[in-house]
Every structure is written in C-alpha cells, then in structure tokens.
Design an enzyme around this catalytic site. Structure first.
Site, PDB file in Angstrom:
ATOM      1  N   LYS A  78       0.787  -1.230   0.000  1.00 27.26           N
ATOM      2  CA  LYS A  78       0.000   0.000   0.000  1.00 27.26           C
ATOM      3  C   LYS A  78       0.824   1.287   0.000  1.00 27.26           C
ATOM      4  O   LYS A  78       0.337   2.330  -0.455  1.00 27.26           O
ATOM      5  CB  LYS A  78      -0.942   0.010   1.206  1.00 27.26           C
ATOM      6  CG  LYS A  78      -2.134  -0.929   1.081  1.00 27.26           C
ATOM      7  CD  LYS A  78      -3.201  -0.322   0.189  1.00 27.26           C
ATOM      8  CE  LYS A  78      -4.503  -1.104   0.267  1.00 27.26           C
ATOM      9  NZ  LYS A  78      -5.592  -0.448  -0.458  1.00 27.26           N
ATOM     10  N   ASP A 125      -7.959  -0.159   7.160  1.00 28.37           N
ATOM     11  CA  ASP A 125      -8.038  -1.324   8.019  1.00 28.37           C
ATOM     12  C   ASP A 125      -6.641  -1.867   8.287  1.00 28.37           C
ATOM     13  O   ASP A 125      -6.490  -2.955   8.828  1.00 28.37           O
ATOM     14  CB  ASP A 125      -8.940  -2.407   7.421  1.00 28.37           C
ATOM     15  CG  ASP A 125      -8.857  -2.445   5.917  1.00 28.37           C
ATOM     16  OD1 ASP A 125      -7.742  -2.274   5.388  1.00 28.37           O
ATOM     17  OD2 ASP A 125      -9.892  -2.611   5.258  1.00 28.37           O
TER      18      ASP A 125
END
Length: 426
Positions: A78, A125
């Site tokens: 990410k 998350d």
C-alpha cells in the site's frame, strides 16, 4: 457461505467510459511512477515467485505470485499508492512537476519550509494507513488515521509506531471513510483515501497510479523469464488495486478476446461490492450485501471506487465471491512449500529434489490464490475451471498484497488450522 462465480455481463460494453482511465495506466506512466519509487531509500523490486512444483501438482503450466510482503519493510504494497499520491499532491502545491521532486528533495528541509505544517488524514483497516503514516513520518508532517471496528490491535500499533494519531472507531469501513472526509474538510487537512466519490477523485487516481510500480515490475520480471500470464486473479476491496492491475495488464497484453489474460476479481462473500456492481447491468454502483464481517480485513469494504468502475466493468472477465475458509486455505498452501517427489515429473530441471519458495501471505493477500487453488482441487468446481478456460497450458498470476500484518491471526490460520474448509455433506 459458498463460492460464487459470475461471468461479467458488462464485459466489452463501456469502451468510451473506460478509455480515460485506461489511458492513465500505460507503460509510459508506469515508468514515470517507478522512477519516483526508485528514488526512495530502500526501494527494491519485490520478488515474482514461481511455484513450479505446485503448478505441476495442480496440472497447470505455471503459478506466479508477486510477493509484496517485502515492500519498503512495511509488509504490504500500500505504501506505493500513498507515497505517490502525497508526492503528486505536494508537487502540485509547489507548482512543479513530480520529476523535479525526487524523494530525497521531497523530504528535505527546503521543501518542508516551503510547505509548512500539513496534516494528512485517512481511513484504513491497516495497510493503506500504515503507508500514509510512513510517508507523513518521512516528510516530518502530521498524520491522523481512523480505523474501522474490528481492526486488530497489532495493525493499530504498527501505525502509531510511525508517529500517527490513530484510533479504532465503532464504525464500519465506509462510515469511517466518511468520518475522515468530514474531519479533513472541517480542519483543512489533506484526505489521502484510496476510494473515490464525485468531487474527490484526484488523489484516489494518483493512488491507483502509484500501484503501477508493482505491475511494471511484474511485467518486466515475467518478460525476463519469457512467461506470459494466461490468467490474472486479483482480490479487491474498494477496487483501486484491481483498477491498476486491469489497466496495466490490458495495456501490456490486450484483452482476453485479443489473446490476453482472462481477468478474475475475487472478494469476500460479505464484502463483495465489485461482485454486486459488475454482475448488475444497470450501470449503477451496488454496495456489498452483508455486514462486512470477514477475516480478509483489507477487503472488507462495502462501496466500490467510482473512478475505476467503468474500466473494471469493461475489461474484467469474471467476478468471484468467496467464504473465509478459501483465503485461509490459500494462506496455508503458500506457507507450506510443496516438494516434488522423485516419482513426479520434474517441472524445472532441478532433479525433483527442491521445494517451492515459501510465501507468507495474509488473509487479504491470499484471497485470490485461495480461490484459484479451490478451483483446481475441488471436483465440485470442475465446471468453474472449465468456465475460466484453465488447462495444462495455463499460467496463473497473483499478487500477494500483504504478509503477516496480523501475526496472531496469521498463526491461528496457518499453525492452528482456524477457518478450515467445511466437510462435504454426506
């Protein structure tokens, strides 16, 4: 909960709507993104792992897994999106091209002095927020991270360790995104979110482009090995990462009806917003049906990204929805390298004595692989295997997007056998 597979009825119907996003995901753009990421200290291409012994056992020509657990020491992919989006945003603020702002200059005293104090905020998350916090930490700027209910304490601690102000809310993911957006507007902070909605599209677009580095690397690595994928399996949350994957793959290899790979998007049963949207033919966004409860925390998103949905609808061949045990089984298979016995055919000329490389893949990272493994091993899914046109000449490509970002959860699945496959009814 069961495995569901649907041929995308929108396939080939949205050429005009898909074209603008496809044009932003070319090999030339990938090279530009990769140039920025190469300027970051610690950059190394993540490995493309071949699993020849498992492939031989499953009756296919090749299994290729891009292992993103090695990315920048953050155990997930990410940071590629967050760092590129933030850098692009700051370049725009400064009125310069990103090619004038390599990473070392970006984090310099000169640039911080010109920018002043900035607060970046996001919802995550786990992995996306960790990448944003890591980037903000390098910039010596502020970061606020809100996490949805059910987030594990380890993922929260990982983000707090990077200096971010982070908390776990009592809200589901999509409502937590709305919380972050509201606080950004109220406080003049910069929202760095990997999903989009009307009026909020520039940063999500840059996040999608940031993910192109792992695709650019993978395409180069496959070319070096003289391998071309016949099938691409990609897991999805809001759909940002699949948008990058689909755009890069189509630009590199063409569509499945042009001889390119068959593309399959995989989601959890309880968070299948791309599945619901793509199996409908009304052109509208459809939220997930279910309460988002799944071990695949990185995929527990109820509303799909708006800027990538036309590209996905136009080019994805199949969408699949899976129960948690499928991802858990994928984690276990990747963690347990297969050895080729002396009596089996040798796939790679090594005498049949070595093992496939072990891959530490988390609950979200193993979802697409777990689905394909079920298709190749469960006789009840023989029809799905035929539907997907998988045969002895197939080369299957996956991205393991994370490692053991929740170590307790990983150990429970891999070592203690949590989420076993249900026994077939007698």
């Amino acid at each position: 909960m069961t495995i569901a597979v649907v041929a995308n009825p929108n396939r080939g119907t949205r050429s005009d709507a898909a074209a603008p996003m496809l044009a932003k995901l070319t090999s030339e753009q990938a090279e530009s993104v990769m140039t920025f990421h190469r300027s970051i200290d610690g950059y190394q291409p993540t490995p493309l792992v071949s699993l020849p012994h498992l492939a031989a056992g499953l009756g296919v020509r090749g299994l290729l897994v891009k292992d993103e657990s090695h990315r920048f020491g953050l155990n997930a992919f990410k940071a590629l999106g967050g760092s590129y989006a933030i850098a692009s945003h700051l370049a725009q603020r400064l009125g310069v091209g990103l090619d004038e702002l390599p990473y070392q200059r970006l984090i310099s005293d000169e640039i911080r002095s010109r920018l002043g104090e900035i607060t970046f905020i996001t919802t995550t998350d786990g992995n996306h927020g960790r990448g944003v916090a890591w980037t903000a930490n390098k910039l010596r700027q502020n970061c606020v991270v809100h996490m949805p209910r059910g987030t594990t304490p380890e993922r929260l601690r990982n983000i707090q360790a990077l200096g971010a102000r982070a908390d776990i809310t009592e809200l589901v993911y999509d409502d937590t995104v709305r919380l972050s957006a509201r606080e950004a507007e109220e406080n003049g902070w910069v929202l760095v979110q990997d999903t989009s909605w009307p009026g909020y599209e520039d940063i999500p677009e840059k996040i999608i482009q940031g993910y192109m580095t792992m695709l650019g690397e993978a395409i180069e690595q496959m070319r070096d090995e003289n391998l071309t994928p016949t099938h691409v399996f990609v897991q999805s949350g809001v759909g940002a990462m699949p948008t990058a994957v689909v755009g890069c793959i189509v630009n590199a290899y063409g569509t499945s009806d042009e001889g390119g790979p068959v593309i399959v998007v995989v989601e959890p049963n309880n968070a299948a917003c791309i599945f619901e949207t793509l199996r409908a033919t009304d052109g509208k966004i459809h939220p997930a049906v279910g309460g988002l409860e799944t071990i695949m925390a990185g995929l527990a998103c109820g509303e799909p990204i708006t800027i990538g949905i036309d590209l996905l609808a136009h080019y994805v061949d199949f969408v699949a929805s899976i129960p948690d045990y499928v991802s858990a089984q994928g984690m276990r298979v990747l963690s347990n390298p297969r050895r080729l016995s002396p009596t089996e055919p040798v796939a790679d000329g090594n005498g049949g004595r070595s093992a496939d490389r072990r891959i530490i893949s988390g609950e979200s990272g193993a979802a697409a692989f777990g689905f394909a493994h079920e298709v190749l091993t469960d006789p009840a899914l023989a029809g799905v295997k035929q539907q997907l046109s998988i045969d002895a000449d197939s080369v299957l490509f996956f991205i393991s997007t994370e490692g053991d970002t929740d170590r307790a959860g990983y150990d429970a699945v891999v070592n203690d056998g949590a989420y076993p496959k249900p026994s077939a009814p007698r």
